[in-house]
Design a protein around this motif. Structure first.
Motif, PDB file in Angstrom:
ATOM      1  N   LYS A  81      -3.493   5.660  82.762  1.00 29.48           N
ATOM      2  CA  LYS A  81      -2.075   5.814  82.351  1.00 29.48           C
ATOM      3  C   LYS A  81      -1.951   6.968  81.444  1.00 29.48           C
ATOM      4  CE  LYS A  81      -1.124   0.671  82.555  1.00 29.48           C
ATOM      5  NZ  LYS A  81      -0.768  -0.431  81.630  1.00 29.48           N
ATOM      6  N   PRO A  82      -1.918   8.150  82.418  1.00 31.72           N
ATOM      7  CA  PRO A  82      -1.614   9.385  81.525  1.00 31.72           C
ATOM      8  C   PRO A  82      -0.268   9.814  80.855  1.00 31.72           C
ATOM      9  CG  PRO A  82      -1.764   9.814  83.846  1.00 31.72           C
ATOM     10  CD  PRO A  82      -1.903   8.407  83.747  1.00 31.72           C
ATOM     11  N   VAL A  83      -0.180  10.614  79.951  1.00 32.48           N
ATOM     12  CA  VAL A  83       0.983  10.806  79.722  1.00 32.48           C
ATOM     13  C   VAL A  83       1.863  11.277  80.666  1.00 32.48           C
ATOM     14  CG1 VAL A  83       2.341  12.831  78.144  1.00 32.48           C
ATOM     15  CG2 VAL A  83       0.301  11.564  77.200  1.00 32.48           C
ATOM     16  N   GLY A  84       3.198  10.685  80.607  1.00 33.59           N
ATOM     17  CA  GLY A  84       4.085  11.014  81.859  1.00 33.59           C
ATOM     18  C   GLY A  84       4.208   9.713  82.703  1.00 33.59           C
TER      19      GLY A  84
ATOM     20  N   ASN B  12      25.581 -10.344  80.489  1.00 29.38           N
ATOM     21  CA  ASN B  12      26.548 -10.723  81.381  1.00 29.38           C
ATOM     22  C   ASN B  12      26.537 -10.040  82.734  1.00 29.38           C
ATOM     23  OD1 ASN B  12      27.776 -13.010  79.970  1.00 29.38           O
ATOM     24  ND2 ASN B  12      28.859 -11.646  78.346  1.00 29.38           N
ATOM     25  N   ALA B  13      25.457  -9.081  82.818  1.00 29.82           N
ATOM     26  CA  ALA B  13      25.741  -7.911  83.734  1.00 29.82           C
ATOM     27  C   ALA B  13      24.907  -8.708  85.125  1.00 29.82           C
ATOM     28  CB  ALA B  13      24.591  -7.101  83.480  1.00 29.82           C
ATOM     29  N   HIS B  14      25.204  -8.099  86.128  1.00 28.09           N
ATOM     30  CA  HIS B  14      24.839  -8.380  87.582  1.00 28.09           C
ATOM     31  C   HIS B  14      23.809  -7.750  88.093  1.00 28.09           C
ATOM     32  CE1 HIS B  14      29.216  -8.950  87.274  1.00 28.09           C
ATOM     33  NE2 HIS B  14      28.963  -9.945  87.859  1.00 28.09           N
ATOM     34  N   VAL B  15      23.577  -6.599  87.504  1.00 32.69           N
ATOM     35  CA  VAL B  15      22.196  -5.654  87.838  1.00 32.69           C
ATOM     36  C   VAL B  15      21.726  -5.041  86.662  1.00 32.69           C
ATOM     37  CG1 VAL B  15      23.933  -3.739  88.266  1.00 32.69           C
ATOM     38  CG2 VAL B  15      21.611  -3.926  89.546  1.00 32.69           C
ATOM     39  N   ALA B  16      20.504  -4.838  86.824  1.00 33.63           N
ATOM     40  CA  ALA B  16      19.781  -4.347  85.518  1.00 33.63           C
ATOM     41  C   ALA B  16      18.971  -3.390  85.954  1.00 33.63           C
ATOM     42  CB  ALA B  16      19.281  -5.349  84.715  1.00 33.63           C
ATOM     43  N   LEU B  17      18.679  -2.329  85.002  1.00 33.63           N
ATOM     44  CA  LEU B  17      17.429  -1.298  85.171  1.00 33.63           C
ATOM     45  C   LEU B  17      16.592  -1.108  84.013  1.00 33.63           C
ATOM     46  CD1 LEU B  17      17.821   1.497  83.542  1.00 33.63           C
ATOM     47  CD2 LEU B  17      19.684   2.057  85.553  1.00 33.63           C
ATOM     48  N   SER B  18      15.352  -0.824  84.164  1.00 32.88           N
ATOM     49  CA  SER B  18      14.527  -0.705  83.009  1.00 32.88           C
ATOM     50  C   SER B  18      13.443   0.481  83.338  1.00 32.88           C
ATOM     51  CB  SER B  18      13.482  -2.236  82.948  1.00 32.88           C
ATOM     52  OG  SER B  18      12.761  -2.170  83.982  1.00 32.88           O
ATOM     53  N   THR B  19      13.139   0.863  81.977  1.00 31.56           N
ATOM     54  CA  THR B  19      12.128   1.892  81.797  1.00 31.56           C
ATOM     55  C   THR B  19      11.220   1.666  80.807  1.00 31.56           C
ATOM     56  OG1 THR B  19      13.563   3.167  80.127  1.00 31.56           O
ATOM     57  CG2 THR B  19      14.031   3.796  82.373  1.00 31.56           C
ATOM     58  N   THR B  20       9.885   1.872  81.129  1.00 30.48           N
ATOM     59  CA  THR B  20       8.814   1.774  80.222  1.00 30.48           C
ATOM     60  C   THR B  20       7.649   2.808  80.484  1.00 30.48           C
ATOM     61  OG1 THR B  20       7.310  -0.025  79.161  1.00 30.48           O
ATOM     62  CG2 THR B  20       7.710  -0.034  81.345  1.00 30.48           C
ATOM     63  N   GLY B  21       7.396   3.466  79.352  1.00 33.55           N
ATOM     64  CA  GLY B  21       6.457   4.533  79.634  1.00 33.55           C
ATOM     65  C   GLY B  21       5.776   5.073  78.945  1.00 33.55           C
ATOM     66  N   ILE B  22       4.902   6.341  79.011  1.00 37.85           N
ATOM     67  CA  ILE B  22       4.377   7.145  77.992  1.00 37.85           C
ATOM     68  C   ILE B  22       4.768   8.480  77.958  1.00 37.85           C
ATOM     69  CG2 ILE B  22       2.094   7.974  77.273  1.00 37.85           C
ATOM     70  CD1 ILE B  22       0.751   5.367  78.659  1.00 37.85           C
ATOM     71  N   ALA B  23       5.754   8.685  77.216  1.00 41.75           N
ATOM     72  CA  ALA B  23       6.499  10.143  77.227  1.00 41.75           C
ATOM     73  C   ALA B  23       5.533  11.248  76.483  1.00 41.75           C
ATOM     74  CB  ALA B  23       7.870   9.777  76.556  1.00 41.75           C
TER      75      ALA B  23
END
Length: 167
Positions: free
Chosen positions: A113-116, A93-104
């Motif tokens: 796509k190196p670590v980080g 039910n949100a109006h705004v969203a953020l996302s994160t996807t990565g290699i920690a």
């Protein structure tokens, strides 16, 4: 951690002033952004929900990411970050969203796509914005930098929106 909490409080003020609710879709941060924003008393006034979609399967099942998109670009890509943010909006039910996807790290690097490597997405209505950064440091440092950048990016994204935008 105090600077993250202060930043999350700023995000909360901005969202509340605009009467907007936030959803998060996180992979490499494992819910770290949602944890930061829910540290703020009263965050239920502006935070709707968080999706921790660590596996490709969960991205597909919970955020409606097409399998073909993951196969084409890989889970760590701006395309998937955008789709995760859009999927969080569509499934909340949100109006705004953020996302994160990565290699920690420390493992998981692939050619190009190196670590980080972390990809971010921010979405509101029909607007989306993505970024790809490479952070230095170990796993915890990468995750911490990712949470900070996601929140700062959200503030920039909100500032770019129309002043009287209402969903």
């Amino acid at each position: 951690m105090d600077d993250i909490i202060a930043l999350a409080a700023e995000v909360g003020i901005a969202l509340k002033e605009k009467s907007l609710f936030l959803a998060t879709a996180e992979s490499c941060t494992g819910g770290g952004v949602a944890q930061a924003v829910t540290e703020i008393a009263g965050s239920s006034d502006w935070f709707d929900c968080g999706f921790v979609t660590y596996s490709d399967h969960s991205k597909i099942a919970l955020l409606d990411i097409p399998v073909a998109l993951i196969e084409l670009h890989g889970a760590v890509s701006e395309e998937i970050a955008a789709a995760m943010a859009v999927g969080a909006l569509a499934n909340s039910n949100a109006h705004v969203a953020l996302s994160t996807t990565g290699i920690a790290g420390p493992g998981g690097a692939v050619p190009g796509k190196p670590v980080g490597t972390v990809c971010f997405g921010w979405a509101k209505g029909s607007m989306t914005h993505t970024e790809r950064l490479v952070f230095a440091g170990g796993r915890q440092a990468v995750r911490r930098q990712t949470v900070v950048h996601a929140l700062k990016g959200l503030m920039r994204f909100l500032e770019q929106s129309e002043p009287n935008w209402v969903a």
